[in-house]
Design a protein around this motif. Structure first.
Motif, mmCIF file in Angstrom:
data_model
loop_
_atom_site.group_PDB
_atom_site.id
_atom_site.type_symbol
_atom_site.label_atom_id
_atom_site.label_comp_id
_atom_site.label_asym_id
_atom_site.label_seq_id
_atom_site.Cartn_x
_atom_site.Cartn_y
_atom_site.Cartn_z
ATOM 1 N N PRO A 154 52.589 -37.700 -43.025
ATOM 2 C CA PRO A 154 53.071 -38.296 -43.860
ATOM 3 C C PRO A 154 52.845 -36.776 -45.178
ATOM 4 O O PRO A 154 52.145 -35.637 -44.947
ATOM 5 N N PRO A 155 53.428 -36.517 -46.146
ATOM 6 C CA PRO A 155 53.222 -35.351 -46.993
ATOM 7 C C PRO A 155 51.924 -35.545 -47.812
ATOM 8 O O PRO A 155 51.646 -36.166 -47.967
ATOM 9 N N GLY A 156 51.577 -34.327 -48.052
ATOM 10 C CA GLY A 156 50.491 -34.365 -48.743
ATOM 11 C C GLY A 156 50.300 -33.028 -48.510
ATOM 12 O O GLY A 156 48.759 -32.458 -48.726
ATOM 13 N N PHE A 157 50.628 -31.937 -47.429
ATOM 14 C CA PHE A 157 49.431 -30.613 -47.522
ATOM 15 C C PHE A 157 50.535 -29.462 -46.741
ATOM 16 O O PHE A 157 51.641 -29.871 -47.319
ATOM 17 N N GLY A 158 50.287 -28.648 -47.243
ATOM 18 C CA GLY A 158 50.973 -27.345 -47.354
ATOM 19 C C GLY A 158 51.681 -26.724 -46.526
ATOM 20 O O GLY A 158 51.084 -27.032 -44.881
ATOM 21 N N ARG A 159 52.274 -25.505 -45.685
ATOM 22 C CA ARG A 159 52.797 -24.906 -44.306
ATOM 23 C C ARG A 159 51.231 -24.397 -43.979
ATOM 24 O O ARG A 159 51.174 -23.895 -44.424
ATOM 25 N N THR A 160 51.757 -25.311 -42.342
ATOM 26 C CA THR A 160 50.471 -24.596 -41.624
ATOM 27 C C THR A 160 51.172 -24.170 -40.787
ATOM 28 O O THR A 160 51.547 -25.183 -39.881
ATOM 29 N N GLY A 161 50.771 -22.485 -40.364
ATOM 30 C CA GLY A 161 51.936 -21.559 -39.152
ATOM 31 C C GLY A 161 50.616 -22.915 -38.099
ATOM 32 O O GLY A 161 49.434 -22.604 -37.389
ATOM 33 N N LEU A 162 51.986 -22.711 -36.879
ATOM 34 C CA LEU A 162 51.160 -23.280 -35.407
ATOM 35 C C LEU A 162 51.445 -22.559 -34.601
ATOM 36 O O LEU A 162 52.583 -21.776 -34.269
ATOM 37 N N GLU A 163 50.477 -22.304 -33.632
ATOM 38 C CA GLU A 163 50.924 -21.657 -32.451
ATOM 39 C C GLU A 163 51.004 -22.560 -30.831
ATOM 40 O O GLU A 163 50.033 -23.585 -30.691
ATOM 41 N N LEU A 164 52.473 -22.795 -29.997
ATOM 42 C CA LEU A 164 51.977 -23.512 -28.896
ATOM 43 C C LEU A 164 51.354 -22.734 -27.879
ATOM 44 O O LEU A 164 51.730 -21.716 -27.445
ATOM 45 N N VAL A 165 50.621 -23.564 -27.355
ATOM 46 C CA VAL A 165 49.950 -22.747 -26.294
ATOM 47 C C VAL A 165 50.237 -23.270 -24.934
ATOM 48 O O VAL A 165 50.017 -22.855 -23.988
ATOM 49 N N SER A 166 50.875 -25.114 -25.094
ATOM 50 C CA SER A 166 51.422 -25.187 -23.981
ATOM 51 C C SER A 166 52.638 -26.613 -23.827
ATOM 52 O O SER A 166 52.484 -26.965 -25.318
ATOM 53 N N SER A 167 53.262 -26.328 -22.620
ATOM 54 C CA SER A 167 54.686 -27.524 -23.074
ATOM 55 C C SER A 167 54.567 -28.126 -21.714
ATOM 56 O O SER A 167 54.086 -27.561 -20.440
ATOM 57 N N ARG A 168 53.867 -29.385 -22.077
ATOM 58 C CA ARG A 168 54.547 -30.369 -20.249
ATOM 59 C C ARG A 168 55.238 -31.399 -20.331
ATOM 60 O O ARG A 168 54.903 -32.051 -21.410
ATOM 61 N N GLU A 169 56.220 -31.283 -19.990
ATOM 62 C CA GLU A 169 56.930 -32.136 -19.242
ATOM 63 C C GLU A 169 56.242 -33.619 -18.722
ATOM 64 O O GLU A 169 55.886 -33.699 -16.914
ATOM 65 N N PHE A 170 56.405 -34.983 -19.005
ATOM 66 C CA PHE A 170 56.141 -36.330 -18.075
ATOM 67 C C PHE A 170 57.136 -36.052 -17.486
ATOM 68 O O PHE A 170 58.362 -36.623 -18.014
ATOM 69 N N SER A 171 56.934 -37.284 -16.183
ATOM 70 C CA SER A 171 57.995 -37.494 -15.514
ATOM 71 C C SER A 171 58.716 -38.815 -15.827
ATOM 72 O O SER A 171 59.573 -38.890 -15.848
ATOM 73 N N GLU A 172 57.840 -39.623 -17.348
ATOM 74 C CA GLU A 172 59.250 -40.900 -17.577
ATOM 75 C C GLU A 172 59.459 -40.748 -18.644
ATOM 76 O O GLU A 172 60.241 -40.843 -19.239
ATOM 77 N N GLY A 173 59.620 -38.855 -19.428
ATOM 78 C CA GLY A 173 60.629 -38.410 -20.120
ATOM 79 C C GLY A 173 59.536 -38.076 -21.904
ATOM 80 O O GLY A 173 59.528 -36.939 -22.789
ATOM 81 N N ASN A 174 58.048 -38.172 -21.699
ATOM 82 C CA ASN A 174 56.918 -37.659 -22.721
ATOM 83 C C ASN A 174 56.975 -36.232 -22.058
ATOM 84 O O ASN A 174 57.057 -35.665 -21.147
ATOM 85 N N VAL A 175 56.854 -36.053 -23.435
ATOM 86 C CA VAL A 175 56.579 -34.260 -23.334
ATOM 87 C C VAL A 175 55.399 -34.017 -24.300
ATOM 88 O O VAL A 175 55.187 -33.968 -26.014
ATOM 89 N N LEU A 176 54.646 -33.389 -23.323
ATOM 90 C CA LEU A 176 53.048 -32.635 -24.130
ATOM 91 C C LEU A 176 53.311 -31.556 -25.049
ATOM 92 O O LEU A 176 52.815 -31.103 -24.336
ATOM 93 N N ASN A 177 53.274 -31.174 -26.250
ATOM 94 C CA ASN A 177 53.224 -30.179 -26.956
ATOM 95 C C ASN A 177 51.732 -29.630 -27.693
ATOM 96 O O ASN A 177 51.726 -30.556 -28.301
ATOM 97 N N THR A 178 51.243 -28.653 -27.328
ATOM 98 C CA THR A 178 49.911 -28.573 -27.612
ATOM 99 C C THR A 178 49.809 -27.363 -28.694
ATOM 100 O O THR A 178 50.325 -26.181 -28.132
ATOM 101 N N TYR A 179 49.748 -27.785 -30.191
ATOM 102 C CA TYR A 179 49.526 -26.318 -30.812
ATOM 103 C C TYR A 179 47.897 -26.026 -31.554
ATOM 104 O O TYR A 179 47.474 -27.092 -31.556
ATOM 105 N N TRP A 180 47.611 -24.837 -31.562
ATOM 106 C CA TRP A 180 46.426 -23.916 -32.399
ATOM 107 C C TRP A 180 46.914 -23.824 -32.822
ATOM 108 O O TRP A 180 48.301 -23.360 -33.605
ATOM 109 N N VAL A 181 46.243 -24.352 -34.164
ATOM 110 C CA VAL A 181 46.487 -23.688 -35.366
ATOM 111 C C VAL A 181 46.189 -22.209 -35.779
ATOM 112 O O VAL A 181 45.067 -21.097 -35.308
ATOM 113 N N LYS A 182 46.901 -20.954 -36.810
ATOM 114 C CA LYS A 182 47.065 -20.148 -36.313
ATOM 115 C C LYS A 182 46.216 -20.019 -37.840
ATOM 116 O O LYS A 182 45.927 -19.965 -38.055
#
Length: 182
Positions: A154-182
């Motif tokens: 939801p709105p209420g925060f400023g720009r937050t830089g993130l770093e993608l550290v992993s991405s995993r596709e699950f067999s039923e179509g979900n995709v898990l993206n894990t981000y760390w805050v820069k």
């Protein structure tokens, strides 16, 4: 120092619940359950806002159709609920937090123990993002378009830089993206 991470499912168009707070579109399969077991076993506490707490407290205490290990951890772990409207909480090991969120979360992160997970609770996610208290975002993208509902961020925060550290596709179509805050 403990890490605070968000673990949420979101539709492709960015919602964590439908227009009527429905989550029947969540794509929960065996792979997701395995993730849930690992996540819960590495967590030392759970944070909720009132709406997510109400949903979870209405389900988990009597859950019989879920992984027993996840059910046990959901019911045993300390749960901290941020709410201005609740007067009490009754779920096992749940605690109503009335002190300022920022100071409470900072103290909780400084304690020894396993990491802290924030589930659902879009408003709390936005507030803690604005305070820069979230260390990691684990966002499952579910292959569905809802067209409206409760936004993951939801709105209420400023720009937050993130770093993608992993991405995993699950067999039923979900995709898990894990981000760390820069």
């Amino acid at each position: 120092m403990r890490k605070l991470f968000v673990s949420n499912l979101a539709s492709l168009d960015g919602y964590i619940a439908g227009p009527n707070r429905e989550i029947d579109w969540h794509n929960v399969d065996g792979e997701y359950e395995s993730y849930g077991v690992k996540m819960m076993n590495s967590s030392g506490a759970i944070l909720f806002g009132r709406i997510t707490y109400d949903l979870m407290a209405g389900y988990w205490p009597g859950a019989t159709d879920n992984n027993p290990e996840v059910t046990r951890k959901m019911n045993e772990l300390p749960k901290y609920v941020f709410s201005n409207s609740l007067q009490s909480v009754s779920w096992n090991n749940a605690h109503l937090v009335k002190e300022p969120m920022e100071s409470f979360v900072r103290k909780l992160k400084e304690e020894d123990g396993n990491d802290i997970v924030l589930l659902g609770s879009g408003t709390i996610v936005a507030q803690l993002t604005a305070l820069r208290l979230i260390d990691e975002y684990r966002i499952f993208t579910v292959p569905v378009l809802l067209g409206g509902g409760i936004p993951a961020f939801p709105p209420g925060f400023g720009r937050t830089g993130l770093e993608l550290v992993s991405s995993r596709e699950f067999s039923e179509g979900n995709v898990l993206n894990t981000y760390w805050v820069k």
